[in-house]
Design an enzyme around this catalytic site. Structure first.
Site, mmCIF file in Angstrom:
data_model
loop_
_atom_site.group_PDB
_atom_site.id
_atom_site.type_symbol
_atom_site.label_atom_id
_atom_site.label_comp_id
_atom_site.label_asym_id
_atom_site.label_seq_id
_atom_site.Cartn_x
_atom_site.Cartn_y
_atom_site.Cartn_z
ATOM 1 N N ASN A 55 -73.370 -13.707 77.679
ATOM 2 C CA ASN A 55 -72.038 -13.512 78.215
ATOM 3 C C ASN A 55 -72.062 -13.723 79.718
ATOM 4 O O ASN A 55 -73.078 -13.534 80.384
ATOM 5 C CB ASN A 55 -71.490 -12.115 77.864
ATOM 6 N N ALA A 56 -70.899 -14.125 80.218
ATOM 7 C CA ALA A 56 -70.748 -14.332 81.657
ATOM 8 C C ALA A 56 -69.396 -13.768 82.070
ATOM 9 O O ALA A 56 -68.620 -14.426 82.741
ATOM 10 C CB ALA A 56 -70.846 -15.816 81.977
ATOM 11 N N ASN B 280 -69.190 3.282 84.157
ATOM 12 C CA ASN B 280 -70.193 2.342 84.644
ATOM 13 C C ASN B 280 -69.685 1.789 85.975
ATOM 14 O O ASN B 280 -68.654 1.116 86.018
ATOM 15 C CB ASN B 280 -70.355 1.251 83.576
ATOM 16 N N GLY C 115 -80.466 -2.251 73.763
ATOM 17 C CA GLY C 115 -80.858 -3.657 73.716
ATOM 18 C C GLY C 115 -81.077 -4.070 72.279
ATOM 19 O O GLY C 115 -82.151 -3.883 71.733
ATOM 20 N N GLY C 116 -80.041 -4.593 71.658
ATOM 21 C CA GLY C 116 -80.185 -5.129 70.306
ATOM 22 C C GLY C 116 -80.154 -4.120 69.183
ATOM 23 O O GLY C 116 -80.531 -4.449 68.057
ATOM 24 N N GLY D 285 -67.468 -1.676 82.940
ATOM 25 C CA GLY D 285 -67.923 -1.767 84.320
ATOM 26 C C GLY D 285 -66.749 -1.830 85.285
ATOM 27 O O GLY D 285 -65.876 -2.679 85.147
ATOM 28 N N LYS E 27 -78.725 2.349 85.624
ATOM 29 C CA LYS E 27 -78.992 1.337 84.600
ATOM 30 C C LYS E 27 -79.862 0.229 85.163
ATOM 31 O O LYS E 27 -79.510 -0.422 86.145
ATOM 32 C CB LYS E 27 -77.670 0.764 84.090
ATOM 33 N N CYS F 113 -76.306 -6.029 86.837
ATOM 34 C CA CYS F 113 -75.466 -7.042 86.201
ATOM 35 C C CYS F 113 -75.878 -8.435 86.652
ATOM 36 O O CYS F 113 -75.861 -8.735 87.843
ATOM 37 C CB CYS F 113 -73.998 -6.827 86.524
HETATM 38 C C1 LIG Z 1 -69.759 -8.932 76.870
HETATM 39 C C2 LIG Z 1 -70.650 -7.960 77.559
HETATM 40 C C3 LIG Z 1 -70.221 -7.298 78.712
HETATM 41 C C4 LIG Z 1 -71.041 -6.383 79.368
HETATM 42 N N1 LIG Z 1 -70.589 -5.732 80.478
HETATM 43 C C5 LIG Z 1 -71.380 -4.792 81.080
HETATM 44 C C6 LIG Z 1 -70.918 -4.011 82.163
HETATM 45 O O1 LIG Z 1 -69.775 -4.133 82.598
HETATM 46 N N2 LIG Z 1 -71.761 -3.113 82.747
HETATM 47 C C7 LIG Z 1 -73.039 -2.939 82.291
HETATM 48 O O2 LIG Z 1 -73.773 -2.123 82.823
HETATM 49 N N3 LIG Z 1 -73.497 -3.637 81.226
HETATM 50 C C8 LIG Z 1 -72.699 -4.565 80.617
HETATM 51 N N4 LIG Z 1 -73.185 -5.258 79.531
HETATM 52 C C9 LIG Z 1 -74.545 -5.009 79.071
HETATM 53 C C10 LIG Z 1 -74.558 -4.030 77.902
HETATM 54 O O3 LIG Z 1 -74.039 -2.796 78.284
HETATM 55 C C11 LIG Z 1 -75.983 -3.844 77.391
HETATM 56 O O4 LIG Z 1 -76.782 -3.388 78.454
HETATM 57 C C12 LIG Z 1 -76.594 -5.134 76.870
HETATM 58 O O5 LIG Z 1 -75.626 -5.899 76.182
HETATM 59 C C13 LIG Z 1 -77.794 -4.886 75.951
HETATM 60 O O6 LIG Z 1 -77.455 -4.132 74.832
HETATM 61 P P1 LIG Z 1 -77.044 -4.774 73.404
HETATM 62 O O7 LIG Z 1 -78.080 -5.774 73.045
HETATM 63 O O8 LIG Z 1 -76.940 -3.628 72.471
HETATM 64 O O9 LIG Z 1 -75.724 -5.440 73.624
HETATM 65 C C14 LIG Z 1 -72.345 -6.158 78.873
HETATM 66 C C15 LIG Z 1 -72.776 -6.819 77.724
HETATM 67 C C16 LIG Z 1 -71.956 -7.706 77.063
HETATM 68 C C17 LIG Z 1 -72.467 -8.395 75.828
#
Ligand SMILES: Cc1cc2nc3c(=O)[nH]c(=O)nc-3n(C[C@H](O)[C@H](O)[C@H](O)COP(=O)(O)O)c2cc1C
Ligand SMILES: Cc1cc2nc3c(=O)[nH]c(=O)nc-3n(C[C@H](O)[C@H](O)[C@H](O)COP(=O)(O)OP(=O)(O)OC[C@H]3O[C@@H](n4cnc5c(N)ncnc54)[C@H](O)[C@@H]3O)c2cc1C
Ligand SMILES: Cc1cc2nc3c(=O)[nH]c(=O)nc-3n(C[C@H](O)[C@H](O)[C@H](O)COP(=O)(O)OP(=O)(O)OC[C@H]3O[C@@H](n4cnc5c(N)ncnc54)[C@H](O)[C@@H]3O)c2cc1C
Ligand SMILES: Cc1cc2nc3c(=O)[nH]c(=O)nc-3n(C[C@H](O)[C@H](O)[C@H](O)COP(=O)(O)O)c2cc1C
Ligand code: FES
Ligand code: FES
Lengths: 258, 304, 304, 258
Positions: free
Chosen positions: C69-70, C99, C243-244, C46, C165, C130
């Site tokens: 995450n934060a 992104n 998502g997962g 991002g 997104k 986000c």
């Molecule tokens: C550590 C971390 C950082 C992320 N940073 C971004 C980001 O910068 N931009 C964004 O659109 N999504 C971000 N996401 C969201 C992921 O792209 C994704 O939408 C979300 O984790 C769900 O998918 P997953 O369960 O496969 O991880 C982040 C997720 C995680 C875990």
């Protein structure tokens, strides 16, 4: 209160019966309650990142002096696979006794027990404890090939054994409902019991109904709780939806909407 | 000795642990395992005006650290409950809270009036959040207007403790909570299940007869906890927290985030003794941390 | 031989597997393990107009089958990206999708204009979802009005493939999807993380510096899958599902529910090879089931 | 490409060092790359319903001819507990090599290595491979009581060993920063290295900074990915936030905002 328990058992035996079925025996440090053929236990699958809920298994053998229970586990998916990896000495947490058993036949009745796949477990248990003269008891087991049949020699003393296999490698070729003992004269039996794949039980039920013979089947619907609180395992009956876990798993076919 | 008692409006409960509706039947099944009088309250199965058969089988699918259900409020209706079940369970010695469900505001009213007459039921939980029924159900719970309408109508006829159960399938749950508080709800409970779905990749079919169903269990705990925290900071009425509570530690997390009491749902399927273990665990935690009463945990999270 | 190619608007991708933004850096780290040219696309970290430090530590908490995450969009800003990172990664041989994130509509526009100039970036993913930033971010994504405004503004200046997104923290995600489709989005990707929270019961503090954070991982899969299904049935533009997703089976479930392509996020933390394994697994599935092309899986769920 | 790997190792040893620390040795069938003190591995905790992410552990011993790696695991929570239950023969999936190592001292330098808790692992690794004459190397280990100290007799040959315990049961009583070798003349050392609890490292860093001595510490921030893609493990530095997993875990204290 206290009619059902959640207890740690210790695994005292785990061996392969054939390529996909395992015999698992567990022991309790407490006195076992009365356990009937058709009843089941609900087992916690430990240490699995993939399995969340318990898995139900029919009671296969009970030894009330040793306080042991045995089950037959067919490897189907994640939970059953993991369960068959337990080692002697492992702890196995079990909710039991669950469900209602089969109607025990009277001593002068002629019965036919039909088992397919892991459905042999409750049939063998029933044949052992129902106390019939062996000539009155007929056990018909179906499988895909001879290899899929688990060894049941021990059960010869409880009745007549018949087999079917889809490839003809053991017993008669075909499905259980194509076996001569089934096709010749169904009315010769006072009671028929079946446990196995849905399709098999439905085929048996159809013929039993046509012949107007008493018939009970044991269902294996997907379960969440196993104790009658979630209403996930339901089967439509003439009295409305019933819980397979607490109203069953044994049902008289006349009650089912098959 | 620590004091486990907490109060939801005027309702005194002996400890903060309740069972969640739809996961503990009418408490009879739990009695096969232990005496439910040791629990703070039992939330009875979701009940409607008339008999409901619920959805077709299959109704459940296991998911990562959770499960989906599509029961669809199967129950025999309020009259059957009053005649056949209530007499058997009314003296179980714990607070019995009926979970009431309608497809229209009128149904909610008619149902509530009947429950008013039941001496040993001192509270109802208004379910405006069931994702598994076509009419009514969640529709009321996902807009402030809908939530307000039902709450107001029921509040007008119901004299005892009114708990409104909120749906998590919303953009702003604090908003909905404020709306039902304004209409006279004595408490809110949250969360109900999240609308989810499971697919059998091999057979290429949905795993539930209804395609989508309600997600519960530890998987949802972080979202539920966040919602309890948001609602606690938005309303003055007591909050009852639930969603994925598996043990006392989870329960305490919900209380720290703002819950006055908590409910144990899906965990009962894994171990029917869970609610009892949570009571014991909370007691031990209070002793270990020299906290004299469970109510002190509510909202005790330290931050900034 | 099966055909793995799929199309997102005019964007040809060699297979339906992408990495998710924020979980695969700028692809350089994955190159330490394998050649990313084997993947359909890499969603880059991002990026914002100016440098952002992100949120304070601690930024993550493990949860049941998931994590919070934060991070808060820590990045060095678009100019740094263009000067220092883009030149290194532009010939990685896979589709690179940036992104982009803004706090105001103007920021989104300014950012997009800069990305327009980058020859080897053929698509952007507009992050309006986000949950970890105070200004902008999810605020745009949780209302149709907000989502429309950003999409329209960016569409006016951006000529290549525009993916929006979506946030799952909404009552009706299909509604938002329809809104951004109407404003000219070429595709939607969903879901971003769910707003969640974790508490340390012993220390009685939140586990994240920001109290709440974004939940990802298998825990959210059932909800994400349901949303993909709803959005697939609501819009005509291609849907990218995530998502997962941990393995090929999960990926196929998303495609059956309606996804044209999928993204692997958190699973990369468990095993950086996951995206590659998913490509292989999809190929094997197609062969086993005698399906000639991956695109046939999209929406192929059988029901009723 | 290929600089980092995800590989199955086989557990060949797992033994308790004391009540809370375990020594676990794993073997690869492949040639190990060069591994430096301060680098770490990220381990998949198998078969746990409670652990989702990997857990990072510092490399303690490396045997490049046997292709083995050893780590010291302190039981802290769910993941470390589960990991210490692995049995010889179990498969252990590892991502490695991760992070950057310590600056290796020059052969004529005098160094002080300070380890606390499981932080002893990288210190012992460094003392073994840095190739200093033993008289130039000083190893100071801190723990709560004598029991918490793992046996390090073997390391006598690499340098001088000193201990502190909070209860005085082994070595000097107090914290490492109260030990005479630390309080007497810090400037006598050319380089100081520390790994252990945050509070300990911060105390060490404060004195090292005051004495203007080169000092590196190895941080143990919570990690999600371990490979630099998630930005969860960050530590504020004078050059902005840095990833402990990929920019560290070793940092010069002058870079940190302590
Ligand atoms: C550590 C971390 C950082 C992320 N940073 C971004 C980001 O910068 N931009 C964004 O659109 N999504 C971000 N996401 C969201 C992921 O792209 C994704 O939408 C979300 O984790 C769900 O998918 P997953 O369960 O496969 O991880 C982040 C997720 C995680 C875990
Ligand atoms: C009352 C009862 C008694 C049983 N007795 C025995 C027994 O004695 N021996 C034995 O081996 N098995 C028995 N079963 C079935 C056993 O519980 C399942 O095989 C087991 O739960 C499968 O779990 P899994 O994790 O291996 O499969 P999963 O990984 O959960 O599922 C694999 C696939 O099989 C399907 N599936 C899983 N369980 C069932 C089911 N019950 N019915 C239909 N499809 C299913 C799933 O939908 C999925 O597609 C019994 C079931 C019930 C309800
Ligand atoms: C680069 C690096 C090298 C490491 N080397 C070693 C080593 O050689 N030996 C060793 O025993 N440990 C080492 N650790 C720490 C080890 O990774 C953690 O102890 C382990 O992850 C704890 O996991 P758990 O599941 O047992 O604890 P959990 O159940 O996850 O947590 C228990 C409690 O401890 C806290 N906690 C968990 N991990 C950490 C952490 N890293 N820092 C601060 N608090 C934490 C949690 O917040 C929680 O409150 C290292 C960590 C890093 C980052
Ligand atoms: C099988 C099942 C049936 C449910 N039935 C009801 C119901 O009738 N009424 C209701 O308000 N909630 C119902 N719920 C929701 C639960 O009460 C609870 O809100 C939800 O499961 C989240 O809590 P948990 O994660 O602890 O289970 C049901 C949940 C499950 C799993
Ligand atoms: S499995 Fe829950 S009611 Fe039968
Ligand atoms: S742990 Fe992911 S960047 Fe360090």
């Amino acid at each position: 209160m206290g009619k059902k328990a959640v207890q740690d058992f210790i695994v005292i035996e785990n061996r392969a019966l054939n390529s996909s079925n395992f015999y698992i025996k567990v022991k309790s440090e407490f006195k076992l309650p009365d356990l009937k053929p058709g009843q089941f236990v609900n087992i916690d699958i430990k240490d699995s990142s993939e399995v969340f809920l318990r898995r139900p298994f029919s009671i296969f053998e009970v030894n009330t002096s040793e306080n042991t229970i045995a089950i037959i586990v067919k490897v189907l998916g994640r939970g059953s696979k993991k369960l068959t990896e337990v080692k002697v000495g492992d702890v196995c947490n079990i909710v039991f006794p669950l469900g209602k058993g089969f109607t025990i036949p009277q001593s002068d009745e002629r019965i036919l027990l039909i088992g397919g796949g892991s459905g042999v477990a409750p049939m063998l248990f029933l044949s052992k404890v129902c106390g019939l003269p062996p000539e009155n008891l007929n056990l018909l087991l179906g499988a895909r090939t001879g290899e899929d049949h688990v060894n049941v020699d021990e059960y010869k003393k409880y009745g007549n054994l018949y087999f079917t296999t889809e490839d003809g490698s053991l017993g008669e070729k075909g499905f259980v409902t194509q076996h001569s003992i089934f096709t010749s004269n169904l009315k010769a039996f006072d009671k028929i019991y079946a446990c196995g794949p849905d399709a098999m039980m439905k085929a048996v039920a159809k013929e039993a109904k046509a012949a107007n013979v008493f018939c009970e089947v044991s269902l294996e619907n997907l379960m969440a709780c196993g104790i009658g609180v979630c209403l996930c395992c339901i089967e439509p009956t003439i009295h409305g939806n019933k819980c397979v876990c607490s109203d069953g798993p044994v049902f008289n076919i006349n009650e089912l909407k098959w | 000795m620590v004091d486990l008692k907490v109060k939801i409006d005027n309702l005194e409960i002996k400890n903060p642990v309740m069972t969640a509706s739809g996961t503990s039947g009418f408490a009879e099944e739990l009695m096969d395992f232990y005496d439910v009088s040791k629990l703070g309250a039992v939330l009875l199965k979701g009940t409607t005006l008339k008999n409901r058969d619920g959805n077709p089988y299959p109704r459940m699918a296991e998911t990562a650290s959770g499960m989906l259900n599509a029961v669809g409020l199967q129950n025999k209706g309020i009259d059957y409950f009053i005649e056949n079940i209530y007499p058997k369970i009314k003296d179980y010695g714990t607070q019995l809270i009926l979970n009431v469900n309608g497809s229209t505001v009128e149904e909610y009213i008619e149902l509530t009036e009947k429950v008013n007459e039941l001496e040993n039921i001192n509270a109802i939980e208004l379910n405006i959040s069931c994702p598994n029924v076509k009419e009514g159900g969640m529709a009321f719970g996902v807009s402030c207007v809908g939530a307000e309408a039902v709450t107001k109508a029921v509040r007008d006829v119901y004299k005892k403790t009114l708990i409104v159960k909120l749906s998590p399938n919303v953009t702003d749950i604090a908003d909905i909570a404020r709306s039902v508080e304004a209409q006279g709800a004595d408490s809110v409970s949250l969360v109900n299940t999240f609308l989810g779905m499971a697919v059998d990749a091999e057979k290429r079919v949905p795993r539930l007869s209804t395609i989508t169903g309600g997600l519960s269990g530890p998987a949802i705990k972080p979202i539920a906890l966040r919602m309890v925290w948001q609602v606690y900071n938005a309303v003055k009425i007591p909050v009852i927290g639930l969603g994925g509570i598996m043990n006392a530690e989870d329960a305490i997390e919900f209380m720290l985030a703002g819950a006055t009491a908590i409910q144990v749902g899906t965990a009962i399927f894994k171990d029917p003794f869970t609610p009892l273990k949570v009571v014991k665990g909370i007691e031990e935690y209070l002793e270990k941390h020299h906290i004299s009463s469970a109510s002190e945990l509510t909202g005790a999270l330290k931050w900034q």
